[in-house]
Design an enzyme around this catalytic site. Sequence first.
Site, PDB file in Angstrom:
ATOM      1  N   HIS A 235     -12.947   5.583  -0.698  1.00  0.00           N
ATOM      2  CA  HIS A 235     -12.029   4.448  -0.676  1.00  0.00           C
ATOM      3  C   HIS A 235     -12.041   3.616  -1.964  1.00  0.00           C
ATOM      4  O   HIS A 235     -10.975   3.104  -2.358  1.00  0.00           O
ATOM      5  CB  HIS A 235     -12.321   3.565   0.537  1.00  0.00           C
ATOM      6  CG  HIS A 235     -11.844   4.172   1.818  1.00  0.00           C
ATOM      7  ND1 HIS A 235     -10.542   4.080   2.253  1.00  0.00           N
ATOM      8  CD2 HIS A 235     -12.499   4.911   2.755  1.00  0.00           C
ATOM      9  CE1 HIS A 235     -10.400   4.727   3.400  1.00  0.00           C
ATOM     10  NE2 HIS A 235     -11.579   5.238   3.731  1.00  0.00           N
TER      11      HIS A 235
ATOM     12  N   ASP B 114      -8.677   2.690  -3.869  1.00  0.00           N
ATOM     13  CA  ASP B 114      -8.241   1.353  -4.287  1.00  0.00           C
ATOM     14  C   ASP B 114      -7.841   1.347  -5.758  1.00  0.00           C
ATOM     15  O   ASP B 114      -6.840   0.732  -6.139  1.00  0.00           O
ATOM     16  CB  ASP B 114      -9.351   0.329  -4.053  1.00  0.00           C
ATOM     17  CG  ASP B 114      -9.570   0.016  -2.578  1.00  0.00           C
ATOM     18  OD1 ASP B 114      -8.705   0.401  -1.761  1.00  0.00           O
ATOM     19  OD2 ASP B 114     -10.594  -0.606  -2.254  1.00  0.00           O
TER      20      ASP B 114
ATOM     21  N   GLU C 220      -0.637   2.070   1.610  1.00  0.00           N
ATOM     22  CA  GLU C 220      -0.302   2.584   0.279  1.00  0.00           C
ATOM     23  C   GLU C 220       1.195   2.540   0.027  1.00  0.00           C
ATOM     24  O   GLU C 220       1.699   3.187  -0.903  1.00  0.00           O
ATOM     25  CB  GLU C 220      -0.802   4.023   0.118  1.00  0.00           C
ATOM     26  CG  GLU C 220      -0.071   5.072   0.924  1.00  0.00           C
ATOM     27  CD  GLU C 220      -0.572   5.220   2.358  1.00  0.00           C
ATOM     28  OE1 GLU C 220      -0.278   6.258   2.967  1.00  0.00           O
ATOM     29  OE2 GLU C 220      -1.264   4.303   2.859  1.00  0.00           O
TER      30      GLU C 220
ATOM     31  N   ASN D 295      -8.325   9.546  -0.154  1.00  0.00           N
ATOM     32  CA  ASN D 295      -9.456   8.698   0.251  1.00  0.00           C
ATOM     33  C   ASN D 295     -10.584   9.527   0.847  1.00  0.00           C
ATOM     34  O   ASN D 295     -11.762   9.256   0.580  1.00  0.00           O
ATOM     35  CB  ASN D 295      -8.983   7.649   1.257  1.00  0.00           C
ATOM     36  CG  ASN D 295      -8.308   6.459   0.597  1.00  0.00           C
ATOM     37  OD1 ASN D 295      -8.652   6.067  -0.500  1.00  0.00           O
ATOM     38  ND2 ASN D 295      -7.318   5.892   1.270  1.00  0.00           N
TER      39      ASN D 295
END
Length: 310
Positions: free
Chosen positions: A187, A191, A218, A182
């Site tokens: 981010h 995702d 996660e 990330n």
Amino acid sequence: MTPPELQKVLIADDDAINRDVLCELLQPEYTVLLAKNGTQALERATRHVPDLILLDVMMPDVSGFDVLRRLRAAPQTEHISVIFISGLNRPEDEAAGLKMGASDYIAKPFNATVVLARVALHLQLVRQRRLLEHLAHVDGLTELANRRRFDDVYDLEWQRARRSGLPLSLALLDIDSFKQFNDLYGHPAGDRALRAVARVAGAHMRRPADLAARYGGEELVLLMPATDAAQALPMMEALREAVAGLRIAHAGSAAAPVITVSIGGATLDPSLSESSAELFEAADVQLYRAKQGGRNRVMWRTVPDHRGVD
């Protein structure tokens, strides 16, 4: 693409003419089931679990009111929507039916247009309710089951395994160095990577009873009922390899130049344990061992055998 399954409507009426008229009216749009008395209505409602029941009140063996009481008393049928269609057309009769839990009340002689409109309305409400129930159990990002759904299923499968004596396997999956991913890629990319891993995990849960869920962040949890370690471990190795095979670049990982996962799992005979927490805790310990051992690997334990398997 498979066409959507038609919604099921059960018509329960002791008058053959009424059954035929209603069946002809509804059959083009819905799967129609027929019952000529209250006893048949209860049997077919239990066996087929229709989306909606059109229920006559005055039947010779079991009245419609009694049928509704029995439907509401049984967990399998308590949620079924019921519309009374009756020659009892006094306001107090209608009020009695609605107070008992009927969704609607149509007086005989009925108007075909009104019946069609009310059936369509209540079946739309059924679809909306089921959609909301589904969304309440689905993680919005990964579209896997959410933690609430996992907790419910885990409790049910634990109790089932205790009764049957069959093994229960559980695995925890964690994306390696996901914070670094990330930080490095952002981010939105994180995702997308999590969704891709979730799709792979869901695809590897092939049996109807298997469940893949997002447990948090996660981390995913994989539940495999009636599965021993000899069956579960190869499944998890295949899953680990499939994630690496996605070839999602991860320059910030010490495990590999692509996204990888660590998996820790355990298999337990529930008849030898008093608590479902023991299985989860054993899998969590194995996940920690997988991370400490260099990541991108599967570690497994069979309870009560305290030796780890990798």
